[in-house]
Design an enzyme around this catalytic site. Structure first.
Site, PDB file in Angstrom:
ATOM      1  N   LEU A 126       0.835  -1.210   0.000  1.00  0.00           N
ATOM      2  CA  LEU A 126       0.000   0.000   0.000  1.00  0.00           C
ATOM      3  C   LEU A 126       0.868   1.258   0.000  1.00  0.00           C
ATOM      4  O   LEU A 126       0.708   2.143  -0.845  1.00  0.00           O
ATOM      5  CB  LEU A 126      -0.909  -0.032   1.251  1.00  0.00           C
ATOM      6  N   GLU A 128       3.606   4.188  -0.294  1.00  0.00           N
ATOM      7  CA  GLU A 128       4.465   4.661  -1.391  1.00  0.00           C
ATOM      8  C   GLU A 128       5.347   5.790  -0.878  1.00  0.00           C
ATOM      9  O   GLU A 128       5.084   6.336   0.199  1.00  0.00           O
ATOM     10  CB  GLU A 128       3.581   5.167  -2.552  1.00  0.00           C
ATOM     11  N   SER A 133       1.015   8.045   5.825  1.00  0.00           N
ATOM     12  CA  SER A 133      -0.233   8.164   6.600  1.00  0.00           C
ATOM     13  C   SER A 133      -1.403   8.491   5.681  1.00  0.00           C
ATOM     14  O   SER A 133      -2.514   7.996   5.872  1.00  0.00           O
ATOM     15  CB  SER A 133      -0.107   9.281   7.651  1.00  0.00           C
ATOM     16  N   ILE A 158       7.417  -2.496   2.245  1.00  0.00           N
ATOM     17  CA  ILE A 158       6.489  -3.612   2.167  1.00  0.00           C
ATOM     18  C   ILE A 158       7.105  -4.823   2.875  1.00  0.00           C
ATOM     19  O   ILE A 158       8.098  -5.396   2.419  1.00  0.00           O
ATOM     20  CB  ILE A 158       6.133  -3.934   0.690  1.00  0.00           C
ATOM     21  N   ARG A 268      19.142  -9.463  41.160  1.00  0.00           N
ATOM     22  CA  ARG A 268      20.280  -8.539  41.182  1.00  0.00           C
ATOM     23  C   ARG A 268      20.421  -7.904  42.574  1.00  0.00           C
ATOM     24  O   ARG A 268      19.461  -7.312  43.096  1.00  0.00           O
ATOM     25  CB  ARG A 268      20.070  -7.447  40.133  1.00  0.00           C
ATOM     26  N   ILE A 337      15.825  -0.663  34.592  1.00  0.00           N
ATOM     27  CA  ILE A 337      15.967  -1.620  35.700  1.00  0.00           C
ATOM     28  C   ILE A 337      17.122  -2.582  35.429  1.00  0.00           C
ATOM     29  O   ILE A 337      17.911  -2.892  36.319  1.00  0.00           O
ATOM     30  CB  ILE A 337      14.632  -2.377  35.917  1.00  0.00           C
ATOM     31  N   GLU A 363       1.433   0.189  11.136  1.00  0.00           N
ATOM     32  CA  GLU A 363       0.003  -0.199  11.218  1.00  0.00           C
ATOM     33  C   GLU A 363      -0.885   1.025  11.496  1.00  0.00           C
ATOM     34  O   GLU A 363      -1.837   0.960  12.269  1.00  0.00           O
ATOM     35  CB  GLU A 363      -0.148  -1.249  12.328  1.00  0.00           C
ATOM     36  N   GLU A 367      -0.694   8.925  15.984  1.00  0.00           N
ATOM     37  CA  GLU A 367      -1.333  10.239  15.770  1.00  0.00           C
ATOM     38  C   GLU A 367      -2.602  10.042  14.934  1.00  0.00           C
ATOM     39  O   GLU A 367      -3.661  10.610  15.226  1.00  0.00           O
ATOM     40  CB  GLU A 367      -0.375  11.196  15.032  1.00  0.00           C
TER      41      GLU A 367
HETATM   42  C1  FAD Z   1       9.020  -1.731   9.517  1.00  0.00           C
HETATM   43  C2  FAD Z   1       7.856  -1.215   8.726  1.00  0.00           C
HETATM   44  C3  FAD Z   1       6.984  -2.120   8.122  1.00  0.00           C
HETATM   45  C4  FAD Z   1       5.940  -1.657   7.307  1.00  0.00           C
HETATM   46  N1  FAD Z   1       5.174  -2.577   6.628  1.00  0.00           N
HETATM   47  C5  FAD Z   1       4.315  -2.131   5.689  1.00  0.00           C
HETATM   48  C6  FAD Z   1       3.638  -3.062   4.825  1.00  0.00           C
HETATM   49  O1  FAD Z   1       3.801  -4.279   4.953  1.00  0.00           O
HETATM   50  N2  FAD Z   1       2.816  -2.570   3.867  1.00  0.00           N
HETATM   51  C7  FAD Z   1       2.609  -1.254   3.699  1.00  0.00           C
HETATM   52  O2  FAD Z   1       1.860  -0.892   2.795  1.00  0.00           O
HETATM   53  N3  FAD Z   1       3.212  -0.330   4.508  1.00  0.00           N
HETATM   54  C8  FAD Z   1       4.071  -0.742   5.481  1.00  0.00           C
HETATM   55  N4  FAD Z   1       4.727   0.163   6.286  1.00  0.00           N
HETATM   56  C9  FAD Z   1       4.441   1.571   6.130  1.00  0.00           C
HETATM   57  C10 FAD Z   1       3.699   2.148   7.310  1.00  0.00           C
HETATM   58  O3  FAD Z   1       2.366   1.759   7.271  1.00  0.00           O
HETATM   59  C11 FAD Z   1       3.921   3.666   7.303  1.00  0.00           C
HETATM   60  O4  FAD Z   1       5.219   3.845   7.816  1.00  0.00           O
HETATM   61  C12 FAD Z   1       2.927   4.421   8.120  1.00  0.00           C
HETATM   62  O5  FAD Z   1       1.668   4.419   7.506  1.00  0.00           O
HETATM   63  C13 FAD Z   1       3.346   5.870   8.321  1.00  0.00           C
HETATM   64  O6  FAD Z   1       3.721   6.458   7.106  1.00  0.00           O
HETATM   65  P1  FAD Z   1       5.129   7.200   6.980  1.00  0.00           P
HETATM   66  O7  FAD Z   1       6.169   6.361   7.601  1.00  0.00           O
HETATM   67  O8  FAD Z   1       5.320   7.615   5.582  1.00  0.00           O
HETATM   68  O9  FAD Z   1       4.984   8.494   7.907  1.00  0.00           O
HETATM   69  P2  FAD Z   1       4.306   9.897   7.504  1.00  0.00           P
HETATM   70  O10 FAD Z   1       2.929   9.693   7.002  1.00  0.00           O
HETATM   71  O11 FAD Z   1       5.249  10.689   6.667  1.00  0.00           O
HETATM   72  O12 FAD Z   1       4.179  10.575   8.937  1.00  0.00           O
HETATM   73  C14 FAD Z   1       5.301  11.207   9.589  1.00  0.00           C
HETATM   74  C15 FAD Z   1       4.815  11.705  10.956  1.00  0.00           C
HETATM   75  O13 FAD Z   1       3.755  12.670  10.764  1.00  0.00           O
HETATM   76  C16 FAD Z   1       2.611  12.261  11.500  1.00  0.00           C
HETATM   77  N5  FAD Z   1       1.382  12.633  10.788  1.00  0.00           N
HETATM   78  C17 FAD Z   1       1.072  12.391   9.486  1.00  0.00           C
HETATM   79  N6  FAD Z   1      -0.152  12.854   9.214  1.00  0.00           N
HETATM   80  C18 FAD Z   1      -0.631  13.383  10.366  1.00  0.00           C
HETATM   81  C19 FAD Z   1      -1.875  14.031  10.740  1.00  0.00           C
HETATM   82  N7  FAD Z   1      -2.874  14.186   9.873  1.00  0.00           N
HETATM   83  N8  FAD Z   1      -2.014  14.445  12.013  1.00  0.00           N
HETATM   84  C20 FAD Z   1      -1.001  14.275  12.920  1.00  0.00           C
HETATM   85  N9  FAD Z   1       0.177  13.689  12.627  1.00  0.00           N
HETATM   86  C21 FAD Z   1       0.348  13.254  11.366  1.00  0.00           C
HETATM   87  C22 FAD Z   1       2.721  10.744  11.623  1.00  0.00           C
HETATM   88  O14 FAD Z   1       1.963  10.249  12.710  1.00  0.00           O
HETATM   89  C23 FAD Z   1       4.220  10.576  11.815  1.00  0.00           C
HETATM   90  O15 FAD Z   1       4.550  10.807  13.164  1.00  0.00           O
HETATM   91  C24 FAD Z   1       5.730  -0.264   7.150  1.00  0.00           C
HETATM   92  C25 FAD Z   1       6.561   0.653   7.817  1.00  0.00           C
HETATM   93  C26 FAD Z   1       7.615   0.184   8.597  1.00  0.00           C
HETATM   94  C27 FAD Z   1       8.516   1.192   9.251  1.00  0.00           C
END
Ligand code: FAD
Length: 379
Positions: A126, A128, A133, A158, A268, A337, A363, A367
């Site tokens: 999903l 990109e 988010s 992914i 400990r 600890i 997941e 936020e």
């Molecule tokens: C180890 C790992 C495994 C993953 N596995 C998958 C997978 O299998 N498939 C898949 O499709 N994706 C996967 N992801 C992607 C994951 O779902 C995204 O990282 C997540 O949705 C957040 O997107 P981003 O990292 O681009 O952060 P961003 O969207 O860029 O957000 C950056 C920060 O801004 C905050 N923010 C963004 N919008 C808002 C808002 N409206 N209000 C307040 N705060 C906001 C966020 O909470 C975050 O703190 C994975 C990510 C990781 C790190």
């Protein structure tokens, strides 16, 4: 409300304990973490226990178990071996429930028995580079062609993409924007035109992440899952399962961190007494156990709501936030600890602490969960 564990639940949890003792004792969990070895090889053994069949209807080889039973298994796996809990969640909380919820009768018939048998792992493609988010901003395109579509675009982060049997790819019809016009496709990871690069990252070593390029990947008509253009709504319709799954497993892992800190505090000795006699440590441990118990309560309440088919979007977001933040809280204090004993690479606490960092933004970030909760409160 009834919180008792039935005889059937107890027997199943005993089988899970035996599975763990045989396949994933602590040294094996550490070996896999050190070697970045995903637990794909354990899927058939987990299937043999009946774990993947739990929430599936009997017509597809399932056991018709309640989600409460699923949550108990998730928590128990999370207590002993997060890598097994995590793969279980992807097979059941994501793969099985997606196909069951919006797959066609033919797809259910074909794929659900494969899931029950531990032969089908589906990875979600999903996210990109410009759509995290805000997943509905995705730009991968599904261009209609004779007999199907051609996919063009790029996905990042992914999980398990290379080891999966199918990718669930979200792509949009050309000329659409936002949540409308997004469709979902089941695509083999080795389809012509797909290229994958592993992404180095911090922790969760048994769950590799990939950057995927889709260069005019042909997908036939029967690769579409759900109605064309309904993909985003379909993805949203199963989020409570995956959030409930994550909440249950991190609660199990949080209990493991508390148990480790407790046993260390008993053993400990400093200044002639066990450090568990110092009030600063005692109160820290009391707060840690309270946070885990709070998470456990909401996890099992949510599981009960799912079992009753109740609307539970808010509770699923709440459980995800409470449980993932409980894990971060207890591992942060657990490191304090254990001090240098936790800092050592051989310590399980450093792994729990390191891995806990992902869950408050993976997941659906916390936020975004808070935003969803506020919306459901009418704000
Ligand atoms: C180890 C790992 C495994 C993953 N596995 C998958 C997978 O299998 N498939 C898949 O499709 N994706 C996967 N992801 C992607 C994951 O779902 C995204 O990282 C997540 O949705 C957040 O997107 P981003 O990292 O681009 O952060 P961003 O969207 O860029 O957000 C950056 C920060 O801004 C905050 N923010 C963004 N919008 C808002 C808002 N409206 N209000 C307040 N705060 C906001 C966020 O909470 C975050 O703190 C994975 C990510 C990781 C790190």
């Amino acid at each position: 409300m009834d919180f008792s564990i039935s005889e059937q639940d107890r027997l199943l949890l005993e089988s899970v304990d035996r599975f763990i003792a045989h396949h994933l004792p602590p040294e094996e969990v550490r070996r896999r973490d050190d070697g970045h070895i995903p637990p794909y090889d354990l899927l058939p053994a987990m299937a043999e226990l009946g774990l993947f069949a739990l929430p599936l209807p009997s017509e597809y080889g399932g056991l018709d178990a309640s989600w409460s039973m699923v949550a108990l298994v998730q928590e128990r796996l999370g207590l002993h071996a997060y890598c097994a809990a995590s793969i279980f969640n992807r097979v059941v909380g994501f793969g099985a429930m997606s196909i069951l919820t919006y797959g066609s009768p033919a797809q259910r018939e074909e794929l659900l028995p494969e899931i029950a048998a531990g032969r089908l792992l589906i990875a979600l493609a999903l996210t990109e580079p410009s759509a995290g988010s805000d997943a509905s901003a995705l730009s991968t395109r599904a261009i209609p062609v004779d007999g199907g579509w051609r996919l063009r675009g790029r996905k990042v982060w992914i999980s398990d993409a290379e080891g999966a049997d199918l990718l669930l790819v979200a792509a949009r019809q050309p000329g659409t924007e936002g949540a409308k016009g997004i469709s979902l496709f089941l695509v083999p990871p080795k389809a012509a035109g797909i290229s994958m690069t592993g992404l180095p990252k911090v922790g969760n070593n048994c769950m590799p992440s990939f950057d995927i390029g889709f260069d005019d990947v042909f997908v036939p008509k029967d690769a579409l899952i759900g109605e064309e253009g309904d993909g985003f709504a379909n993805l949203m319709s199963t989020l409570h399962y995956s959030r409930a799954s994550m909440a249950a497993t991190v609660t199990g892992c949080a209990q493991a961190a508390v148990d480790l800190a407790l046993s260390y505090a008993r053993e400990r000795t400093q200044f002639g007494r066990s450090i568990g006699k110092f009030q600063a440590i005692r109160f820290r441990l009391a707060d840690m156990q309270m946070r885990v118990d709070q998470a456990r309560l909401i996890v099992h309440h949510l599981a009960w709501m799912i079992s009753q088919n109740q609307e539970c979007g808010r509770q699923a977001s709440q459980a995800k936030v409470i449980a993932t933040e409980a894990l971060q809280y207890v591992t942060h204090h657990g490191m304090q600890i254990l001090a240098s004993a936790g800092y050592a690479m051989e310590s399980d606490m450093q792994r729990y602490w390191r891995d806990s960092r992902l869950y408050t933004f993976g997941e659906g970030s916390n936020e975004i969960q808070r935003e969803l909760i506020a919306r459901q409160l009418g704000l």
